[in-house]
Design an enzyme around this catalytic site. Structure first.
Site, PDB file in Angstrom:
ATOM      1  N   ARG A 261       0.858  -1.362  -0.071  1.00  0.00           N
ATOM      2  CA  ARG A 261      -0.053  -0.038  -0.084  1.00  0.00           C
ATOM      3  C   ARG A 261       1.025   1.274  -0.085  1.00  0.00           C
ATOM      4  O   ARG A 261       0.434   2.411  -0.515  1.00  0.00           O
ATOM      5  CB  ARG A 261      -1.146   0.017   1.128  1.00  0.00           C
ATOM      6  CG  ARG A 261      -2.228  -1.090   1.086  1.00  0.00           C
ATOM      7  CD  ARG A 261      -3.169  -1.101   1.927  1.00  0.00           C
ATOM      8  NE  ARG A 261      -2.400  -1.394   3.454  1.00  0.00           N
ATOM      9  CZ  ARG A 261      -2.585  -2.702   4.105  1.00  0.00           C
ATOM     10  NH1 ARG A 261      -3.258  -3.431   3.060  1.00  0.00           N
ATOM     11  NH2 ARG A 261      -1.955  -2.795   4.867  1.00  0.00           N
TER      12      ARG A 261
ATOM     13  N   GLU B 266       4.073  -9.808  15.204  1.00  0.00           N
ATOM     14  CA  GLU B 266       3.381 -10.198  16.368  1.00  0.00           C
ATOM     15  C   GLU B 266       4.098 -11.688  16.727  1.00  0.00           C
ATOM     16  O   GLU B 266       4.337 -11.834  17.767  1.00  0.00           O
ATOM     17  CB  GLU B 266       1.974 -10.108  16.222  1.00  0.00           C
ATOM     18  CG  GLU B 266       1.227 -10.211  17.565  1.00  0.00           C
ATOM     19  CD  GLU B 266      -0.195  -9.863  17.558  1.00  0.00           C
ATOM     20  OE1 GLU B 266      -0.813  -9.893  18.594  1.00  0.00           O
ATOM     21  OE2 GLU B 266      -0.463  -9.282  16.190  1.00  0.00           O
TER      22      GLU B 266
END
Lengths: 157, 157
Positions: free
Chosen positions: A40, A77
């Site tokens: 993006r 994560e």
């Protein structure tokens, strides 16, 4: 909750507003190149590079760039991932604006900054459409003396 | 041989020339949105969308778009892959310019065209920086009545 900019970008006025607002922030600063983070960050970074009249450098996931690259890993994560940049993408001393759609923990941005700096580039600022300040990324960049500008901020994520 | 546009895009004048040349081709045509194919198509498509003042729609690999999508599979040299588009990305009757960096066999472009058409969009043309005409993609599009414009062509690939 996932903050998604695609509905904004598909609107002609929304897309123009995003790019014009970011360009306004940097119009009087010396920028040699804009580096955008896959994928993006390519959308925002490339349009902004065109608007500001500078070159565009893609920073990609591992194995996607065809010529000689350097790599930088960063923590997710769960696990780690890698970003890469072409070794000829940036010349020593060039002023580089780093662009992505969103900053959360800042791990991706920090890896991208490390790549630009390894090539001798100067990261003059980092620009995002969205900041999630509670996740600490923009503060991490500020602690390194880097400006992290964003068009909007969402708390409590 | 791999035709790579990154060295062109990182040059300010080269990048501007690419976008301005594509914009010149379409400046007098009605375009509602530009759809760009992940990932290099985002770079060209987003800058061109900004230049032409229209919205930008990303067509992505499977699993990358966060909202409701439709999918289209296409053949690779070995195996198949999938492209996806958000179901709200295009309204019925909208005129869409499809953009990617390169057309080779045209399989990716055909899948992207099918997605746009499934949403009721009209693919008014397809634009590429590079065409490898010997691989037949631009002829496949022409056989469907679609204009496939490219800035440069390399034979004998």
């Amino acid at each position: 909750m996932f903050r998604d900019i695609t509905t904004l970008l598909q609107d002609a006025q929304g897309f123009a507003m995003v790019i014009n607002s970011l360009a306004e922030q940097y119009k009087n600063q010396k920028i040699d190149k804009i580096a955008g983070i896959e994928a993006r960050g390519f959308i925002i970074g490339a349009a902004l590079a065109y608007k500001l009249g500078v070159g565009f450098v893609p920073i990609r996931k591992a194995g996607k760039l065809p010529a000689d690259t350097i790599s930088q890993s960063y923590e997710l994560e769960y696990g780690t991932d890698q970003l890469e940049i072409h070794t000829d993408a940036i010349n020593a001393g060039e002023q580089v604006l780093l662009v992505d759609d969103l900053i959360a923990t800042g791990g991706t941005a920090e890896a991208a900054i490390a790549l630009i700096q390894q090539l001798g580039g100067v990261v003059m600022a980092c620009a995002f459409v969205i900041d999630l300040p509670d996740l600490g990324g923009s503060m991490r960049l500020a602690a390194k003396g880097l400006s992290a500008f964003s068009l909007c901020q969402f708390d409590g994520e």
